[in-house]
Write an enzyme that holds these catalytic residues in place. Sequence first.
Site, PDB file in Angstrom:
ATOM      1  N   GLU A  10       0.808  -1.215   0.000  1.00  0.00           N
ATOM      2  CA  GLU A  10       0.000   0.000   0.000  1.00  0.00           C
ATOM      3  C   GLU A  10       0.842   1.266   0.000  1.00  0.00           C
ATOM      4  O   GLU A  10       0.400   2.318  -0.451  1.00  0.00           O
ATOM      5  CB  GLU A  10      -0.920   0.031   1.233  1.00  0.00           C
ATOM      6  CG  GLU A  10      -1.855  -1.140   1.342  1.00  0.00           C
ATOM      7  CD  GLU A  10      -1.265  -2.301   2.114  1.00  0.00           C
ATOM      8  OE1 GLU A  10      -2.035  -3.180   2.514  1.00  0.00           O
ATOM      9  OE2 GLU A  10      -0.029  -2.333   2.313  1.00  0.00           O
ATOM     10  N   SER A  11       2.033   1.174   0.533  1.00  0.00           N
ATOM     11  CA  SER A  11       2.889   2.349   0.707  1.00  0.00           C
ATOM     12  C   SER A  11       3.424   2.857  -0.636  1.00  0.00           C
ATOM     13  O   SER A  11       4.098   2.115  -1.357  1.00  0.00           O
ATOM     14  CB  SER A  11       4.065   2.004   1.621  1.00  0.00           C
ATOM     15  OG  SER A  11       5.110   2.935   1.476  1.00  0.00           O
ATOM     16  N   PRO A  12       3.155   4.122  -0.994  1.00  0.00           N
ATOM     17  CA  PRO A  12       3.719   4.672  -2.233  1.00  0.00           C
ATOM     18  C   PRO A  12       5.245   4.611  -2.267  1.00  0.00           C
ATOM     19  O   PRO A  12       5.833   4.353  -3.315  1.00  0.00           O
ATOM     20  CB  PRO A  12       3.225   6.121  -2.229  1.00  0.00           C
ATOM     21  CG  PRO A  12       2.015   6.115  -1.356  1.00  0.00           C
ATOM     22  CD  PRO A  12       2.276   5.087  -0.304  1.00  0.00           C
TER      23      PRO A  12
END
Length: 503
Positions: A10-12
């Site tokens: 999920e982390s950009p």
Amino acid sequence: MPKVLYYAIESPACRAVLVTAESIGVKLNLKHIDLATGEHHTPQFLKINPTHTIPTLDDDGVIITDSHAINAYLVSKYGKNDSLYPKDLVKRSLIDSRLHFDSGVAFAILKITYRAHIYDGQTEYLTPWQKQKIIEVYDFINAYLERTKWIAGDELTIADMSLVTTVNSLETMLEIDSGKYSKIRKWLDAANALPAFAINKEGNEAYKNGWLVVSKHHNMVTTTTFYFFYIFHTTNFLQEEGVTVLLWPPRLPDLDHIEHVYDLMRRILTSPVCWLYIVASLIFKMTKPKLYYAHVSPPSRATLLTIAALNLNVELVPMNLSAGEHLSPQFLKKNPLHTVPTLEDGDLVVFDSHAINAYLVTKYGKNDALYPKDPQKRAIIDQRLHFDSSVLAARMGSVIAAILRGGVKVIEKDKADLIVQGYQSLELLLEGHSYVAGNDLSIADFNVVGTISSCNAAIVPIASNTYPRITAWLSRMQNLPYYETNQTGVDQFKDMIHSKIHL
């Protein structure tokens, strides 16, 4: 030994690393970190990364944190060529500038907005301020793309990896107007059409689902999909009310000495040697670098320390921020972000102190001691530079913005607590080291000391018994023969902040 990446899809920031690794054909052993259950706070992970952030890369014992530093390291060490992070100094300086724009501006507003829903109980989907800041990010990026195909030139680079993943995530919060921001839409579509960016589309969907839950039903959320440090970027916080030491124009001589001035002018005008000197000086002045700065600004002081350490002859141009000199059409052409410091070196304009300092050492340093070419040493320095821009300076900025722009008359406890958390992380990073990136002085020390010394003087004092390593490091920095250039600005910074609050 396998290269291990601790990540969450999920982390950009994690996606940026995954896209980079895929682009250069580097195989990573992926270790998913469940932030919702606190895996990043376990003793095992804290031994690897005391700042408990992802992504974190373990390359056979070499630990690198911060996605921007990881990407630069991967390309420098494992890339078949340097196209994603060119060795060419001009190209690299522009990429570094965009990377710090991501960590300190674009990614910062993404994180603060997400955090406001999770931790602060925000019920409004986006506040007017949050919407304004996201639109500012879109405006800046669209301005960049008016000049080039990709974010830092006409070729894809790691700056695109970072900013595409961030902007895609921002778009889940505030849709991009394709008519107004046609350049951004074309850029995003071009990037996401590349095979390496497939992981970004997958991860962004997960981010979007998490955001929709948090923003619409935040009061029902008991665990987070993923965890972010609280970061608030206010690069502009010193641009609203600046304290500038005006060095130009120089004072005119008084009338008692005017005859001496006329006599000196006659001597100059009749001396061939003087004329040669004047012509040579003018030529040199046209070619030497020019720095636009404000002494009260911690980032400006970091660059002034770098210039002093390198013993460079740089034309210093103080900016009267309170008078809006940074908003003039002439300056905005140089730097659309209207921030200081800004370096002008011939046709090249570089803004963001971290990128400027790396450029100055690489181009003008007699050696690379302050920013080594060794990829492992450089990766650690890069990580500390991004730790400054995205954590230390950003948290300081949230305090200052509340005071200078929000009219707050006290140091707010929640913001002060986050600065203390930054102190705690720095104390851990200094374990076993004399300087912030190892046992040798580097440009990372100049950036971090500009921020830390300002926080210590004006916001949250550093207790020597609580932070003995920071205290010892500050003492080493203060013993540098050119440290006074920082202390002068620290005193101005303290006076500015304390004049606005109730002590």
